[in-house]
Design an enzyme around this catalytic site. Structure first.
Site, PDB file in Angstrom:
ATOM      1  CG  ASP A  61      56.778  -1.053 -86.163  1.00 38.57           C
ATOM      2  OD1 ASP A  61      57.031  -1.652 -87.237  1.00 38.57           O
ATOM      3  OD2 ASP A  61      56.575  -1.641 -85.085  1.00 38.57           O
ATOM      4  CD1 TRP A  83      48.985   2.109 -94.273  1.00 38.81           C
ATOM      5  CD2 TRP A  83      49.854   1.240 -96.157  1.00 38.81           C
ATOM      6  NE1 TRP A  83      48.590   2.907 -95.325  1.00 38.81           N
ATOM      7  CE2 TRP A  83      49.113   2.400 -96.493  1.00 38.81           C
ATOM      8  CE3 TRP A  83      50.494   0.531 -97.178  1.00 38.81           C
ATOM      9  CZ2 TRP A  83      48.995   2.863 -97.808  1.00 38.81           C
ATOM     10  CZ3 TRP A  83      50.376   0.982 -98.481  1.00 38.81           C
ATOM     11  CH2 TRP A  83      49.627   2.135 -98.790  1.00 38.81           C
ATOM     12  CD  GLU A  97      68.584  -5.473 -83.007  1.00 29.17           C
ATOM     13  OE1 GLU A  97      68.018  -4.384 -83.202  1.00 29.17           O
ATOM     14  OE2 GLU A  97      69.705  -5.564 -82.451  1.00 29.17           O
ATOM     15  CG  ASN A  98      64.870  -3.793 -89.138  1.00 25.97           C
ATOM     16  OD1 ASN A  98      64.843  -2.566 -89.042  1.00 25.97           O
ATOM     17  ND2 ASN A  98      63.934  -4.548 -88.547  1.00 25.97           N
ATOM     18  CG  LEU A 143      62.158   2.147 -75.885  1.00 25.55           C
ATOM     19  CD1 LEU A 143      63.165   2.686 -74.873  1.00 25.55           C
ATOM     20  CD2 LEU A 143      61.459   3.320 -76.586  1.00 25.55           C
TER      21      LEU A 143
HETATM   22  C1  IPE Z   1      61.832  -1.124 -85.307  1.00 29.86           C
HETATM   23  O1  IPE Z   1      60.753  -1.773 -85.916  1.00 29.86           O
HETATM   24  C2  IPE Z   1      62.828  -0.725 -86.343  1.00 29.86           C
HETATM   25  C3  IPE Z   1      62.399   0.287 -87.318  1.00 29.86           C
HETATM   26  C4  IPE Z   1      61.249   0.901 -87.314  1.00 29.86           C
HETATM   27  C5  IPE Z   1      63.365   0.600 -88.319  1.00 29.86           C
HETATM   28  P1  IPE Z   1      60.689  -3.368 -85.998  1.00 29.86           P
HETATM   29  O2  IPE Z   1      59.426  -3.690 -86.691  1.00 29.86           O
HETATM   30  O3  IPE Z   1      61.943  -3.896 -86.592  1.00 29.86           O
HETATM   31  O4  IPE Z   1      60.663  -3.756 -84.457  1.00 29.86           O
HETATM   32  P2  IPE Z   1      60.174  -5.099 -83.740  1.00 29.86           P
HETATM   33  O5  IPE Z   1      60.843  -6.242 -84.439  1.00 29.86           O
HETATM   34  O6  IPE Z   1      58.686  -5.176 -83.889  1.00 29.86           O
HETATM   35  O7  IPE Z   1      60.590  -4.936 -82.322  1.00 29.86           O
HETATM   36  C1  IPE Z   2      58.719  -0.543 -90.210  1.00 30.86           C
HETATM   37  O1  IPE Z   2      57.649  -1.274 -90.680  1.00 30.86           O
HETATM   38  C2  IPE Z   2      59.787  -0.367 -91.248  1.00 30.86           C
HETATM   39  C3  IPE Z   2      61.039  -1.065 -90.956  1.00 30.86           C
HETATM   40  C4  IPE Z   2      61.299  -1.794 -89.900  1.00 30.86           C
HETATM   41  C5  IPE Z   2      62.084  -0.909 -91.933  1.00 30.86           C
HETATM   42  P1  IPE Z   2      57.626  -2.853 -90.546  1.00 30.86           P
HETATM   43  O2  IPE Z   2      58.200  -3.441 -91.793  1.00 30.86           O
HETATM   44  O3  IPE Z   2      58.284  -3.293 -89.294  1.00 30.86           O
HETATM   45  O4  IPE Z   2      56.066  -3.117 -90.491  1.00 30.86           O
HETATM   46  P2  IPE Z   2      55.299  -4.190 -89.627  1.00 30.86           P
HETATM   47  O5  IPE Z   2      55.751  -4.027 -88.201  1.00 30.86           O
HETATM   48  O6  IPE Z   2      55.660  -5.539 -90.169  1.00 30.86           O
HETATM   49  O7  IPE Z   2      53.868  -3.848 -89.827  1.00 30.86           O
HETATM   50 MG    MG Z   3      57.584  -3.623 -87.407  1.00 34.23          MG
END
Ligand code: IPE
Ligand code: IPE
Ligand code: MG
Length: 243
Positions: free
Chosen positions: A23, A28, A70-71, A198
């Protein structure tokens, strides 16, 4: 590449199975006034370095959370950018994984991805299928609650058909239905970026895993951070409810 330091055991108690919630790519990028996509690209570089380091350190199984169920809630452009990076990673790194005897696995319903991505993933799985070395499991469209629902439905269907008694639905039976059934028990679960949740990852498997939350953003997480995490794991005392 494995450095001399990385190939030394970093802890007396090596975790056999390490999972990482990667994450912080977006933050970054934001810190650098770059688009989020640049953070995801940098994240792929971290994946490459950390998977190599994990192999060099003797981790038997590494599970990486790359895309949660959920992404899909993210903008379509970001979702398709992530798919593009998955293709980029497979195209660039598959030969190395084959050569290094890595067993590539996918957990999650990756068949909901676009057809070209599914075809590429299937090809990659096929090409490492005969390998016998360390496991690299990538979580794609993975959600632990859905994984448990599917396990429950399969077992219930068998019971309803009279193939197994209801009492046969125990912890072992559920584990045998999980997508991680081939992997060693989860020892260490790391989440980067300072978030302490988690996010629907490996809920069953994490029951007795050691949890480690680090502030480092995923693109900045490197072999040294993995070595630190494994050292920290080595200091933990696991009691499993006993003394
Ligand atoms: C969890 O990160 C999923 C991955 C790292 C692929 P998210 O950035 O999607 O999680 P939340 O939304 O902050 O819980
Ligand atoms: C994790 O980084 C990568 C994925 C969930 C695919 P994020 O994209 O969630 O990065 P933040 O949480 O917005 O910094
Ligand atoms: Mg994230």
């Amino acid at each position: 590449m494995a450095t001399a330091a990385a190939s030394q055991p970093v802890a007396q108690h090596m975790p056999r199975h390490v999972a990482i919630i990667m994450d912080g790519n977006g933050r970054w990028a934001a810190q650098r006034h770059l688009p989020r996509a640049a953070g995801h690209r940098a994240g792929v570089e971290a994946v490459r370095a950390v998977t190599r380091a994990a192999r060099a350190m003797g981790v038997q199984a590494l599970t990486l959370y790359a895309f949660s169920s959920e992404n899909w809630r993210r903008p379509a452009e970001e979702v398709s950018g992530l798919m593009g990076l998955l293709k980029f990673f497979i195209r660039n790194d598959l030969a190395e994984l084959v050569r290094e005897n890595v067993r590539l696995r996918v957990i999650g319903d990756y068949r909901r991805f676009p057809a070209d991505v599914v075809a590429l993933v299937d090809d990659a799985l096929g090409r490492t299928a005969a390998n016998t070395g360390p496991i690299l499991a990538i979580a794609l469209n993975y959600g632990a609650q859905a994984e448990l629902v599917t396990a429950a439905q399969r077992l219930a269907a068998r019971a309803a058909a009279g193939a197994i008694p209801v009492e046969a639905i125990d912890g072992d039976a559920i584990e045998a239905e999980l997508e991680t059934r081939e992997l060693p028990p989860l020892d260490l679960l790391i989440r980067t970026s300072g978030e302490q949740r988690l996010s629907n990852f490996l809920l069953w498997q994490a029951a007795y895993a050691e949890l480690l939350f680090v502030d480092t953003l995923w693109p900045d997480f490197g072999p040294d951070d993995l070595a630190d995490a494994i050292r920290a794991f080595g200091q933990r005392q696991r009691r499993y409810g006993g003394l």
